[in-house]
Design a protein around this motif. Structure first.
Motif, PDB file in Angstrom:
ATOM      1  N   ARG A  15       0.837  -1.192   0.000  1.00 36.81           N
ATOM      2  CA  ARG A  15       0.000   0.000   0.000  1.00 36.81           C
ATOM      3  C   ARG A  15       0.871   1.241   0.000  1.00 36.81           C
ATOM      4  NH1 ARG A  15      -4.217  -0.912   3.728  1.00 36.81           N
ATOM      5  NH2 ARG A  15      -2.540  -0.704   5.209  1.00 36.81           N
ATOM      6  N   VAL A 136       3.152  12.497   4.137  1.00 39.44           N
ATOM      7  CA  VAL A 136       4.070  12.042   5.175  1.00 39.44           C
ATOM      8  C   VAL A 136       3.328  11.017   6.015  1.00 39.44           C
ATOM      9  CG1 VAL A 136       5.523  12.761   7.076  1.00 39.44           C
ATOM     10  CG2 VAL A 136       5.112  14.330   5.204  1.00 39.44           C
ATOM     11  N   PHE A 137       3.940   9.889   6.219  1.00 43.63           N
ATOM     12  CA  PHE A 137       3.259   8.800   6.928  1.00 43.63           C
ATOM     13  C   PHE A 137       4.150   8.209   7.997  1.00 43.63           C
ATOM     14  CE2 PHE A 137      -0.754   7.137   5.382  1.00 43.63           C
ATOM     15  CZ  PHE A 137      -0.993   7.971   4.312  1.00 43.63           C
ATOM     16  N   ASP A 138       3.534   7.741   9.057  1.00 40.32           N
ATOM     17  CA  ASP A 138       4.225   6.890  10.030  1.00 40.32           C
ATOM     18  C   ASP A 138       3.772   5.472   9.760  1.00 40.32           C
ATOM     19  OD1 ASP A 138       4.058   9.103  12.894  1.00 40.32           O
ATOM     20  OD2 ASP A 138       5.647   8.752  11.441  1.00 40.32           O
ATOM     21  N   GLN A 139       4.683   4.640   9.343  1.00 42.55           N
ATOM     22  CA  GLN A 139       4.246   3.317   8.895  1.00 42.55           C
ATOM     23  C   GLN A 139       4.163   2.292  10.014  1.00 42.55           C
ATOM     24  OE1 GLN A 139       3.135   2.150   6.080  1.00 42.55           O
ATOM     25  NE2 GLN A 139       3.376   4.009   4.882  1.00 42.55           N
ATOM     26  N   SER A 235     -11.588  -0.509  12.826  1.00 40.33           N
ATOM     27  CA  SER A 235     -10.591  -0.883  11.828  1.00 40.33           C
ATOM     28  C   SER A 235      -9.680  -1.961  12.373  1.00 40.33           C
ATOM     29  CB  SER A 235      -9.776   0.324  11.409  1.00 40.33           C
ATOM     30  OG  SER A 235      -9.320   1.012  12.538  1.00 40.33           O
TER      31      SER A 235
ATOM     32  N   THR B   2     -12.351  -5.737  29.019  1.00 43.61           N
ATOM     33  CA  THR B   2     -13.302  -5.331  27.971  1.00 43.61           C
ATOM     34  C   THR B   2     -12.992  -6.108  26.711  1.00 43.61           C
ATOM     35  OG1 THR B   2     -11.844  -3.595  27.243  1.00 43.61           O
ATOM     36  CG2 THR B   2     -13.496  -3.017  28.886  1.00 43.61           C
ATOM     37  N   ARG B   4     -13.781  -6.346  22.679  1.00 42.05           N
ATOM     38  CA  ARG B   4     -14.350  -5.600  21.567  1.00 42.05           C
ATOM     39  C   ARG B   4     -14.842  -6.583  20.517  1.00 42.05           C
ATOM     40  NH1 ARG B   4     -12.353   0.026  21.618  1.00 42.05           N
ATOM     41  NH2 ARG B   4     -10.685   0.053  23.131  1.00 42.05           N
ATOM     42  N   PHE B   5     -16.121  -6.482  20.198  1.00 40.24           N
ATOM     43  CA  PHE B   5     -16.651  -7.342  19.140  1.00 40.24           C
ATOM     44  C   PHE B   5     -16.599  -6.560  17.851  1.00 40.24           C
ATOM     45  CE2 PHE B   5     -17.500 -10.080  22.317  1.00 40.24           C
ATOM     46  CZ  PHE B   5     -18.495  -9.694  23.185  1.00 40.24           C
ATOM     47  N   VAL B   6     -15.776  -6.998  16.965  1.00 40.84           N
ATOM     48  CA  VAL B   6     -15.572  -6.226  15.743  1.00 40.84           C
ATOM     49  C   VAL B   6     -15.742  -7.141  14.559  1.00 40.84           C
ATOM     50  CG1 VAL B   6     -13.915  -4.889  14.430  1.00 40.84           C
ATOM     51  CG2 VAL B   6     -13.957  -4.741  16.891  1.00 40.84           C
ATOM     52  N   TYR B   7     -16.361  -6.641  13.525  1.00 36.41           N
ATOM     53  CA  TYR B   7     -16.443  -7.409  12.293  1.00 36.41           C
ATOM     54  C   TYR B   7     -16.221  -6.462  11.138  1.00 36.41           C
ATOM     55  CZ  TYR B   7     -18.041 -10.835   8.980  1.00 36.41           C
ATOM     56  OH  TYR B   7     -18.118 -11.735   7.955  1.00 36.41           O
ATOM     57  N   SER B   8     -15.081  -6.574  10.534  1.00 38.44           N
ATOM     58  CA  SER B   8     -14.851  -5.672   9.407  1.00 38.44           C
ATOM     59  C   SER B   8     -14.271  -6.466   8.260  1.00 38.44           C
ATOM     60  CB  SER B   8     -13.897  -4.564   9.821  1.00 38.44           C
ATOM     61  OG  SER B   8     -12.675  -4.714   9.154  1.00 38.44           O
ATOM     62  N   GLY B   9     -14.600  -6.066   7.060  1.00 40.80           N
ATOM     63  CA  GLY B   9     -14.180  -6.860   5.916  1.00 40.80           C
ATOM     64  C   GLY B   9     -12.890  -6.393   5.287  1.00 40.80           C
ATOM     65  N   ALA B  10     -12.390  -5.262   5.661  1.00 37.93           N
ATOM     66  CA  ALA B  10     -11.221  -4.754   4.948  1.00 37.93           C
ATOM     67  C   ALA B  10     -10.023  -4.676   5.874  1.00 37.93           C
ATOM     68  CB  ALA B  10     -11.535  -3.370   4.405  1.00 37.93           C
ATOM     69  N   PHE B  11      -8.864  -4.723   5.296  1.00 34.10           N
ATOM     70  CA  PHE B  11      -7.660  -4.520   6.083  1.00 34.10           C
ATOM     71  C   PHE B  11      -7.616  -3.089   6.556  1.00 34.10           C
ATOM     72  CE2 PHE B  11      -5.156  -8.128   6.471  1.00 34.10           C
ATOM     73  CZ  PHE B  11      -5.309  -8.897   5.352  1.00 34.10           C
ATOM     74  N   ARG B  12      -7.095  -2.910   7.732  1.00 31.91           N
ATOM     75  CA  ARG B  12      -7.108  -1.555   8.244  1.00 31.91           C
ATOM     76  C   ARG B  12      -5.932  -0.783   7.697  1.00 31.91           C
ATOM     77  NH1 ARG B  12      -4.989  -0.899  14.032  1.00 31.91           N
ATOM     78  NH2 ARG B  12      -4.823   1.106  13.070  1.00 31.91           N
ATOM     79  N   GLU B  13      -6.062   0.522   7.770  1.00 27.65           N
ATOM     80  CA  GLU B  13      -4.973   1.407   7.405  1.00 27.65           C
ATOM     81  C   GLU B  13      -4.108   1.531   8.633  1.00 27.65           C
ATOM     82  OE1 GLU B  13      -4.515   3.399   4.442  1.00 27.65           O
ATOM     83  OE2 GLU B  13      -2.614   3.751   5.413  1.00 27.65           O
ATOM     84  N   MET B  14      -2.965   0.822   8.629  1.00 29.79           N
ATOM     85  CA  MET B  14      -2.201   0.789   9.868  1.00 29.79           C
ATOM     86  C   MET B  14      -1.330   2.011  10.000  1.00 29.79           C
ATOM     87  SD  MET B  14      -1.387  -3.169   9.874  1.00 29.79           S
ATOM     88  CE  MET B  14      -1.847  -3.236   8.192  1.00 29.79           C
ATOM     89  N   ALA B  15      -0.888   2.518   8.866  1.00 32.65           N
ATOM     90  CA  ALA B  15       0.007   3.661   8.950  1.00 32.65           C
ATOM     91  C   ALA B  15      -0.796   4.894   9.287  1.00 32.65           C
ATOM     92  CB  ALA B  15       0.715   3.834   7.620  1.00 32.65           C
ATOM     93  N   VAL B  16      -0.120   5.838   9.844  1.00 29.86           N
ATOM     94  CA  VAL B  16      -0.803   7.054  10.274  1.00 29.86           C
ATOM     95  C   VAL B  16      -0.412   8.175   9.337  1.00 29.86           C
ATOM     96  CG1 VAL B  16      -1.022   8.707  12.122  1.00 29.86           C
ATOM     97  CG2 VAL B  16      -0.836   6.290  12.641  1.00 29.86           C
ATOM     98  N   ASP B  17      -1.402   8.833   8.808  1.00 34.61           N
ATOM     99  CA  ASP B  17      -1.140   9.930   7.884  1.00 34.61           C
ATOM    100  C   ASP B  17      -0.859  11.184   8.679  1.00 34.61           C
ATOM    101  OD1 ASP B  17      -1.001  11.722   5.881  1.00 34.61           O
ATOM    102  OD2 ASP B  17      -2.905  11.166   4.944  1.00 34.61           O
TER     103      ASP B  17
END
Lengths: 631, 335
Positions: A15, A136-139, A235, B2, B4-17
């Protein structure tokens, strides 16, 4: 965790390489070209996961090191993937000033601090290229995944967090803090990529505990910070109900010092031990044969060849944990089946040459054309298979040479017996004084294992005898000093019980069978490994099954999701865990990994990931021990 | 704890913009610089520099890519029509004639050739140009990418073509009337091999064969192959036979027609005669009726006559008897 860590990391990398938009599945999409720039950390992370061909397929035309001389390539976007260190930041600013590329996508492997961000901002302003810095991203990818279920923290600069660094006598608190911080940072990135918040368990009183405390604190802070929490609810991990949280077991190297010194017998561990194997790449000298060059002649110039042992290599995936003789047989089998397929293709060629003479050819025609199509399309597969067979033949031959020259099978057998405390048929002294059984290093390893696993320390006179013998064989005795210290330190009343293992040498029958194979394993005993559990595996088993065991009962318990951190070591969760991550602080090796893999296979439905702060071979560990022993 | 009950179909965006964070830091630095009083460079040079380097290699490479994309879109657009089998039921709007298909094939081939030539040209230019090694490598790799893209599009086209050729060959095989012969086997063996290069050549060979066919029994869309002399003779014979059959049938029909006409005429005559006979029969009938009556009267008269006769006879008889008796009496009397 339906997808393995490796897949998650690969997806994240892809990605990132697609300008941080999810890559489309459309195969015939227009190519967009870009340039990838990384530092050594980035290189280590990318190289086990994506090959150069895959990078090319994603449109990366050039991949360059950050600190090399780079020419300006206008109107091309550049993707940077590096650690936010001072030098890297300076180099980025320099690039910005020189306006090397059209647009810049900066991706930092771990989080960048605000001040460094401002440095980049000021350089961009000065060069007036702020608009060119597109993203700019923190991966959060500060770890290296070698296998589907194995990761290490770093390969470059691993001296900073090695066993030696953690355990040396002159360690300052600040140094320790720095080391702990870097380890925790990487582990934090790992959990962010995994997308799960684990339950942490660690033993008391050593480096592992410090790591656990810090990690717990960091995870807690991040979860509390609802605005930019990285574990936000909608997410989380892909496509499944995450009722269960994984178990994160921190172990310390000091718990089990014998395993890194152990001689191994499985394919992957042997390659790591005997050949130069880093980041899934083997570097060998080509044409290295065990025959000495004829006297007087100049030795042939040996070129270095490197092979990548990747996930796509099916043979490797199947056999990397098998004992070596099995591997030899399988290579032979693969070669035979490949030859059969080759003959079939050749036969088809001759059939097609008979056209016009054969009346019945018409009815066979569609048959033949179908066969021909399949043969043509399977040709690339066949070639690839041939390449892999050659690769493994070379590698296995090299390993076999080492085994034969150093008599590693003898060592392995003996060490297994030591570890399982079964009766020894040969005295240790015999092996040590035997001149052509292995290098001095091997002998030292054997002796250290003996020393570590002995119920009580050998008497002074015995020790002197051994010392003399070892010195005669040319060994360096400094590791012994350290081990003595260590043993006293840990006060192992119950030395780690290595479990029952039996090593049965298979008799004459198998030797007769083996002489037919290409690898003439004469004199190399065909040893069969019986399942036994190393200490790390046993600890994991206890913790996962919530069994009560004196070893693990006083392990500390951390749950970052709990509102109030509790100091109690009473686990709140009574169910056995399905997923676990084992992390060894101070270094690990493939033998432990293989043991865990075998344990996982015996317990279906479990997923276990193995991690260590660095991966060292026995030789490297010995070096560290000798450094420690010299102080 | 606690959960968390989660159901999601897509991979998450792990990186932080943190682009926004970056922009914020840019602003901070700007304000700081203003406060300190550092000047900026003018922004004009940057724009000039950029416009200068826009044209050139990458521009042309991008052009080639847009062309290839156009070709791909064109092929995909007409793909459905191209592949669809020429069934009789489908409407004429969606069906493509072979002529159109050939046109598409030709156009596509010309286009692909031009594109690959453009790529080659660019490559030779890159070689000639004196540029630093990295730029050369970069441009070479760019051209590789473009070539791979072109190859992908060519694959789409050749797949379509292969389906079409296969369909034609199958049709040929089915529409043959005679069983297959060894002499035909050679031709088909040449046509069939599916290695990619020969497929192109053989498909062209078969299409030229197809266009040179003569006999067409069915509608103009279908293709017929050449017939051997024996087959021609056989056809002629059959023709003759059919013609004679037909003509004999025609004659018979005519004859029957004539006969039917005669019959109808005779019928008329009969009817006339019969009508005539009717009046005579009426006369006769009358006469017969009269005669019958006469005969009846006559019978009556005869009966009466007989009666009379009988009565007369009886009187006579009586007389005679009386006479005789009288005679006898007289004779006795006299005696």
């Amino acid at each position: 965790m339906a997808a393995s860590v490796r897949e998650k990391q690969t997806v994240a990398l892809r990605r990132m390489l697609n300008f941080n938009t999810p890559p489309l599945k459309n195969t015939a999409a227009e190519p967009v070209w870009k340039v990838l720039i990384y530092d050594r950390f980035g290189q280590d992370i990318i190289s086990p996961l994506l090959s150069v061909k895959e990078l090319r397929d994603m449109g990366i035309t050039l991949h360059l090191l950050l600190h090399s001389d780079r020419d300006p390539i206008p109107d091309v976007p550049a993707i940077y993937f590096l650690m936010p260190t001072e030098e890297n930041i300076d180099r980025i600013c320099q690039d910005l000033r020189n306006q090397l590329y059209e647009s810049y996508y900066l991706n930092f492997i771990s989080a960048i601090s605000r001040s460094k961000l401002e440095d980049i901002a000021s350089a961009a302003l000065a060069a007036n290229v702020v608009s060119q810095v597109t993203k700019v991203f923190d991966q959060y990818l500060n770890f290296i995944t070698l296998e589907d279920d194995m990761f290490i923290l770093c390969h470059q600069n691993k001296e900073l967090i090695s066993y030696h660094a953690i355990n040396r006598a002159d360690l300052q608190d600040t140094d320790m803090e720095a080391i702990m911080d870097s380890i925790v940072d990487s582990l934090f990135c790992f959990f962010v990529t995994l997308g799960a918040v684990p339950i942490i368990r660690c033993p008391r009183g050593n480096a592992a505990e410090m790591v656990a405390v810090k990690l717990d604190k960091k995870l807690r802070e991040n979860l509390r910070d609802a605005r930019n929490s990285l574990f936000t609810g909608d997410s989380m991990s892909a496509g499944q109900f995450s009722f269960q949280r994984p178990l994160f077991v921190l172990a310390d190297r000091n718990m089990d010092m014998a395993t890194p010194l152990h001689h191994s017998w499985t394919y992957q561990a042997l390659i790591h031990d005997v050949l130069d194997f880093h980041l899934n790449r083997v570097v060998m000298e080509e044409g290295a044969s065990s025959e000495p060059s004829p006297g007087g002649a100049r030795p042939k110039k040996k070129s270095k060849k490197s092979y990548d042992l990747t996930a796509a290599d099916k043979f490797w995936q199947k056999h990397k944990g098998s004992p070596f003789p099995e591997v030899a047989e399988s290579v032979q089998e693969e070669l035979d089946s490949y030859r059969a397929q080759e003959d079939e293709v050749k036969r088809l060629k001759s059939i097609m040459g008979l056209e016009g003479e054969d009346e019945g050819a018409i009815s066979m025609l569609s048959d033949n054309t179908a066969k021909l199509t399949s043969a043509v399309s399977s040709l690339p597969e066949l070639l690839e298979k041939k390449r892999l067979i050659d690769l493994h033949t070379n590698v296995a031959t090299a390993v076999l040479d080492h085994i034969k020259s150093r008599k590693l099978d003898v060592y392995f057998e003996y060490e297994e017996k030591l570890l399982s405390k079964s009766t020894l048929d040969k005295s240790l002294l015999d092996i040590i004084t035997d001149p052509d059984a292995g290098t001095p290093e091997d002998k030292m390893r054997l002796f250290l294992i003996y020393y570590i696993t002995a119920q009580q320390a050998p008497s002074e006179s015995d020790l002197e005898q051994y010392r003399k013998a070892l010195l005669d064989a040319g060994c360096d005795l400094s590791p012994l000093n350290y081990i003595k210290q260590w043993k006293a330190f840990t006060k192992m009343a119950n030395p780690a019980n290595y479990g029952n293992s039996g090593v049965k040498p298979m008799g004459l029958f198998s030797r007769v069978m083996n002489t037919g194979s290409q690898f003439v394993m004469e004199g190399v005993k065909n040893l069969v490994l019986k399942q036994h559990n190393l200490p790390v595996t046993r600890i994991l088993d206890n913790l996962m099954e919530m069994k009560s065991h004196p070893e693990t009962d006083d392990y500390r318990y951390f749950d970052p999701k709990m509102l109030r951190g509790s100091e109690s070591s009473v686990p709140r969760n009574k169910n056995p865990f399905q997923e676990a991550i084992v992390f060894v602080v101070g270094g690990g090796n493939y033998i432990e990994y293989q043991n865990l893999v075998d344990y996982t296979k015996s317990k279906p439905g479990r997923k276990i990931v193995y991690g260590c702060s660095e991966l060292f071979s026995a030789a490297q560990f010995m070096k560290q021990l000798s450094q420690l022993g010299q102080k | 704890m606690t959960c968390r009950f989660v159901y999601s179909g897509a991979f998450r965006e792990m990186a932080v913009d943190i682009t926004l964070l970056f922009k914020a830091s840019v602003k901070t630095v700007k304000t700081r610089n203003k406060a300190i009083g550092i000047g900026f460079d003018s922004t004009k040079d940057e724009i000039f520099k950029r416009s200068r380097t826009k044209s050139g290699f990458s521009q042309r490479a991008k052009e080639v890519i847009t062309n290839i994309t156009k070709l791909k879109d064109f092929l995909l657009q007409h793909r459905k029509d191209y592949i669809s089998a020429g069934s009789l039921i489908s409407s004429d709007l969606t069906r493509m004639t072979d002529g159109e298909r050939d046109q598409i094939d030709q156009d596509a081939q010309i286009f692909m050739r031009t594109c690959s030539e453009a790529i080659k040209q660019l490559r030779s230019e890159v070689e000639k140009q004196a540029a630093p090694a990295q730029i050369k490598e970069h441009r070479g790799a760019v051209l590789d990418l473009v070539e791979t893209y072109l190859r992908g599009v060519c694959k789409v086209y050749s797949e379509q073509r292969a389906i079409r050729v296969k369909r034609m060959v199958d049709k040929k095989r089915l529409s043959r009337l005679t069983p297959e012969r060894p002499s035909r086997a050679e031709k088909t063996l040449e046509v069939e091999p599916t290695e990619e290069k020969t497929r192109e050549e053989s498909s062209e060979k078969s299409s030229s064969e197809v266009q040179g066919s003569s006999v067409s029994l069915w509608e103009e869309g279908r293709v017929e192959d050449e017939l051997s002399p024996e087959e021609i003779q056989m056809f002629e014979q059959e023709n003759q036979r059919l013609v004679s059959e037909m003509s004999s049938l025609v004659d018979e029909v005519r004859q029957i027609e004539g006969k039917v006409v005669e019959i109808s005429r005779l019928q008329e005559i009969f009817a006339e005669k019969v009508l005539q006979q009717e009046s005579e029969i009426d006369n006769i009938h009358q006469l017969v009726v009269g005669a019958t009556e006469n005969v009846k009267e006559g019978n009556e008269d005869i009966r009466e006559a007989i009666k009379n006769n009988a009565g007369f006879r009886v009187w006579i008889l009586f007389f005679l008897v009386m006479c005789s008796f009288s005679l006898l009496f007289l004779d006795w009397y006299d005696s």
